[in-house]
Design an enzyme around this catalytic site. Structure first.
Site, short mmCIF file in Angstrom:
data_model
loop_
_atom_site.label_atom_id
_atom_site.label_comp_id
_atom_site.label_asym_id
_atom_site.label_seq_id
_atom_site.Cartn_x
_atom_site.Cartn_y
_atom_site.Cartn_z
N ILE A 29 0.85 -1.17 0.00
CA ILE A 29 0.00 0.00 0.00
C ILE A 29 0.89 1.23 0.00
O ILE A 29 1.95 1.22 0.62
CB ILE A 29 -0.91 -0.08 1.26
CG1 ILE A 29 -2.25 0.55 1.03
CG2 ILE A 29 -0.24 0.47 2.45
CD1 ILE A 29 -3.19 0.23 2.18
N GLU A 32 -9.87 3.06 7.98
CA GLU A 32 -9.66 2.03 9.00
C GLU A 32 -8.25 2.15 9.56
O GLU A 32 -7.50 3.07 9.19
CB GLU A 32 -9.92 0.65 8.41
CG GLU A 32 -9.03 0.32 7.23
CD GLU A 32 -9.57 -0.86 6.39
OE1 GLU A 32 -10.77 -0.90 6.10
OE2 GLU A 32 -8.76 -1.72 6.04
N LYS A 80 -4.29 1.06 10.36
CA LYS A 80 -3.18 0.31 9.78
C LYS A 80 -2.49 -0.45 10.91
O LYS A 80 -1.75 0.12 11.70
CB LYS A 80 -2.19 1.23 9.07
CG LYS A 80 -1.13 0.44 8.31
CD LYS A 80 -0.40 1.30 7.30
CE LYS A 80 0.47 0.47 6.36
NZ LYS A 80 1.50 -0.32 7.04
N CYS A 132 18.35 5.74 50.00
CA CYS A 132 18.45 5.69 51.46
C CYS A 132 19.75 5.05 51.96
O CYS A 132 19.94 4.94 53.16
CB CYS A 132 17.25 4.95 52.04
SG CYS A 132 17.35 3.17 51.80
N CYS A 181 13.40 3.84 53.58
CA CYS A 181 13.66 4.36 52.24
C CYS A 181 12.51 5.26 51.76
O CYS A 181 11.35 4.85 51.74
CB CYS A 181 13.83 3.19 51.28
SG CYS A 181 14.26 3.69 49.62
S1 IVH Z 1 -4.87 -3.20 2.62
C1 IVH Z 1 -4.46 -3.73 -1.61
N1 IVH Z 1 -5.53 -2.56 5.09
O1 IVH Z 1 -0.02 -2.82 5.48
C2 IVH Z 1 -4.11 -3.23 -0.28
N2 IVH Z 1 -3.30 -3.27 4.68
O2 IVH Z 1 1.68 -2.25 2.70
C3 IVH Z 1 -3.57 -4.28 0.57
N3 IVH Z 1 -1.93 -3.35 6.71
O3 IVH Z 1 1.39 -5.65 4.31
C4 IVH Z 1 -3.42 -3.90 1.97
N4 IVH Z 1 -3.47 -2.68 8.11
O4 IVH Z 1 -0.10 -6.06 6.20
C5 IVH Z 1 -4.55 -2.98 4.27
N5 IVH Z 1 -6.27 -1.96 7.21
C6 IVH Z 1 -5.30 -2.40 6.41
C7 IVH Z 1 -4.02 -2.70 6.87
C8 IVH Z 1 -3.04 -3.13 5.99
C9 IVH Z 1 -2.21 -3.07 7.99
C10 IVH Z 1 -0.60 -3.80 6.24
C11 IVH Z 1 -0.62 -5.03 5.42
C12 IVH Z 1 0.30 -4.79 4.28
C13 IVH Z 1 0.77 -3.40 4.49
C14 IVH Z 1 0.53 -2.62 3.24
#
Ligand code: IVH
Length: 738
Positions: A107, A143, A145, A452, A473
């Site tokens: 991503i 959402e 990460k 102490c 102490c």
């Molecule tokens: S979507 C097509 N959603 O971030 C998109 N990734 O570089 C695919 N990750 O290795 C990923 N939370 O492990 C997506 N809510 C989330 C995420 C998420 C963590 C991680 C995932 C991936 C990295 C993306």
């Protein structure tokens, strides 16, 4: 097990686990196994995913064992979705490669952690969709990460058949065995299951699980993990599933891989709802930023989550925005390995590099000495950090930390910042890392407490150093006062947490004796203290002066001297001065006192400050009855030496406690239940099942008069000879033989 238990469960698709009417024959093993599986999987979902357990653990265990037994008798019934398969598995040589049917992408990351990060993404999406200026806002799903590792879960006909890591995106590793141990991941999907459904998500470790795991490792002197992500990655790629199981993992679903025969919802937010309905864990911290809110909504989400990031139970390194409509996602497509329809918007990193400028010692409330790195100020996890814990001397050595080193500091959540490791020396002229010199620490643990000046002690097998000046102490004052005042010690009513804080913070009480010098005036002058409460405290303090030796000893807060040991010491020595002056060898002769306890008592009373506190308390009027001690009495001369008695029913004159005290004073023990080892059962009015049991076993039963006679008799073995009893070997001088 009642059949209604088994068949109250939701029926599985394809498995005939319908309620069995009374007249039909007993269900066959296949039906029973299917019903048990369905029931256990449903309970696991409520327990792990919904966090709403509906049956006690013991009941779950019972159903689990029933299924295990059934499968042992009929191995053919052992299906991949059986909950028993969560715990099995063999040590592997390596992981098998798994080619992903649909590549696992990464991503794009918006490195701008400010609001403009979200605005730039929205502008890019609108441009790429060729939307005119006045087109309505694009809808986004926002959402978290999660900071773990990506996993692809493949369900065929609803059953989890394979779990694979991301690997290089094309090919990952088969980690099915370990993933099966993750309680949150269903082994079978709920409801209508499609032929093929690949669910993608993040496996992670909660912060509390991570802290507990590291604490356990530290106590055992083992290797600790740098952060939850590393611990999770290690657990997933652990070749021994038994070890993987001890590293508790969690999971959140956030997307799809290959799908066959399932109508994928039109939007990302609806997809997450659908995954949750299938029994998969989906994080509740998500939103759809829509309408006029558009990028403003994304910015608000980024800020709102940023504000509560520390309170989340797991690590995140940002939030993710995804174009909500699937048709728009398809129009946007991909660049290289990243979708154009999604972006990660970061937060300040939770790990940073800085320099150790010194190593200080902090003394905790309980006397534990912690080495703390004084750092060149660094911005990490959203705050400026100047100190980070090194936990203990051994951890410091294992991490090879020295003053002057560049280290990595981690601060996540409300957890105290910690030094996770040293950054290896920079590259030399040849571009290779400079060899790390043999580690020569430039820090030493102090021999005396920096607060102490009392002796510092580390017990064998312990990793922590401790100050032994408990009563004196300053770092331990509050703890010492609370311990002293508690009900089981001096029982000073009204002297709780808040009052202790006030008294110490105002400088009114520094040591225990100063408690007894507090007058009504000083107490009444405290904030929010009514005259009447002040008077109550004075009365309680006055009342506490008449105490017992065990209570006083316990109240001193000597490490390893709990209530029971305090009683044993008081009984053995009879007088405080004898305990204060006893050698370790002498202390070792007391029941249940081993070398660690003896050394702790000796060290405590070797601190002049501690002795002074005791003297001052006596000068304040604290007193207790003393006796000559049992040390001068040969226990073999006591009438009930080595005997175990059980009391049952109501005795005519003695209360339970009085009878117990008399028996113990005569060298006997009082047990709660009757067994072959019971020497006598003392029965009074309305004696119950214990008396029946005694008769059954043919034990000697006494009434109160019988007990009194026994107490007045001579040494145990001669007082009431029993089969198998040998004559006492030592005492021949006694005269009390009847
Ligand atoms: S979507 C097509 N959603 O971030 C998109 N990734 O570089 C695919 N990750 O290795 C990923 N939370 O492990 C997506 N809510 C989330 C995420 C998420 C963590 C991680 C995932 C991936 C990295 C993306």
């Amino acid at each position: 097990m009642p059949q209604s238990d088994l068949f109250g469960a939701p029926a599985e698709a394809g498995d005939a686990a319908t309620p069995t009417p009374a007249h039909t024959p007993a269900p066959n093993p296949a039906q029973m196994a299917a019903a048990l599986r369905a029931q256990l999987n449903a309970h696991a979902h409520r327990y792990y995913v919904l966090d709403e357990p509906s049956i006690p653990d013991a009941e779950y265990d019972r159903l689990f064992q029933a299924l295990q037994t059934l499968e042992a008798e009929h191995p053919a019934l052992r299906t991949p979705d059986s909950p028993t398969q969560r715990v099995l598995g063999q040590v592997l040589d390596g992981f098998q490669p798994v080619r992903h049917a649909v590549p696992m992408l990464s991503i794009r990351t918006e490195t701008d952690t400010e609001a403009s990060g979200a605005e730039a993404f929205d502008a890019r999406v609108r441009r790429e969709l060729e939307l005119p200026e006045d087109a309505p806002p694009v809808q986004y799903a926002a959402e978290l990460k999660f900071d773990g590792l990506a996993i692809n879960l493949r369900f065929e006909a609803g059953v989890l058949v394979r779990a694979a890591t991301r690997g290089d995106g094309e090919t990952g590793e088969d980690v099915t065995q370990n993933i099966r141990t993750v309680g949150q991941i269903p082994l079978r999907l709920q409801g209508e299951a499609p032929p093929v459904l690949e669910v993608r998500g993040e496996v992670y470790m909660r912060r509390d699980d991570f802290e507990a795991l590291n604490e356990r490792q530290r106590e055992q002197g083992g290797k600790t993990f740098v952060n939850p992500r590393n611990a999770a990655a290690g657990a997933v790629r652990q070749l021994d599933p038994a070890i993987a199981r001890q590293r508790p993992l969690s999971f959140f679903a956030y997307g799809l891989g290959e799908v066959q025969g399932w109508a994928v919802p039109d939007t990302h937010s609806a997809l997450l709802d659908a995954l949750a309905a299938l029994g998969l864990p989906v994080c509740a911290e998500r939103t759809v930023a829509e309408g006029a809110t558009g990028p403003r909504g994304l910015v608000a989400f980024h800020q709102a989550i940023g504000a509560k990031r520390d309170q989340l139970p797991f690590d995140i390194d940002g939030v993710v925005y995804k174009v909500n409509r699937r048709d728009l996602q398809e129009r946007l497509g991909f660049v290289t390995r990243e979708p154009r329809w999604a972006v990660a918007h970061k937060y300040p990193a939770q790990e940073q590099m800085t320099v150790v400028e010194g190593i200080d010692i902090q003394v905790g409330r309980t006397g534990k000495l912690t080495p703390v790195a004084r750092l060149k100020p660094v911005f990490v996890g959203g705050v400026t950090v100047t100190n980070a814990t090194l936990h203990n001397l051994f951890e410091l050595r294992r991490k090879r930390v020295r003053v002057g080193d560049t280290v990595i500091v981690r601060r996540a959540g409300d957890v105290i910042p910690e030094v996770v490791g040293v950054v290896p020396a920079a590259a030399g002229a040849d571009g290779l890392p400079l060899p790390r010199a043999t580690y020569v620490p430039n820090f030493r643990m102090p021999r005396t407490c920096p607060v102490c000046d009392s002796t510092v002690l580390r017990e064998p097998g312990e990793v922590n150093h401790r100050c032994t000046g408990g009563l004196f102490c300053a770092a331990q004052r509050k703890q010492a006062l609370l311990h002293f005042a508690q009900r089981r010690a001096m029982d000073i009513e009204g002297l709780g947490d808040k009052l202790v804080d006030q008294l110490v913070d105002a400088g009114l009480v520094r040591t225990l004796p100063e408690l007894y010098k507090l007058g009504l005036l000083k107490l009444a002058a405290l904030d929010r203290m009514a005259d009447k409460s002040a008077q109550n405290i004075v009365t309680a303090l006055e009342k506490s002066k008449q105490t017992t030796l065990p209570r006083f000893l316990f109240g001193l807060g000597i490490r390893h001297v709990g209530e029971a040991t305090a009683k044993d010491l008081a009984k053995h020595f009879g007088q405080l001065d004898r305990i204060m002056d006893a050698s370790e060898e002498h202390l070792l002769t007391v029941r249940d006192v081993g070398p660690v306890v003896a050394h702790s008592i000796r060290t405590f009373f070797d601190q002049p400050h501690n002795r002074e506190v005791v003297e001052q308390l006596r000068a304040c009027g604290l007193s207790w009855p003393e006796h000559d001690g049992a040390s001068s009495i040969d226990p073999a001369t006591l009438p009930l030496n080595g005997k175990t008695l059980v009391l049952t029913g109501t005795l005519p004159t003695l209360s339970r406690d009085e009878a117990k005290a008399l028996i113990e004073a005569a060298g006997g023990k009082v047990a709660g239940s009757v067994s072959k080892k019971t020497s006598y059962v003392v029965a009074g009015e309305e004696a119950g099942s214990k008396l029946d049991k005694a008769r059954e076993l043919g034990l000697a039963v006494l009434d109160e008069a019988g007990l009194q006679a026994l107490l007045a008799s001579g040494p145990a073995a001669t007082a009431a000879p029993e089969p198998g009893d040998t004559a006492p070997s030592a005492p021949h001088h006694d005269t009390g033989v009847p």
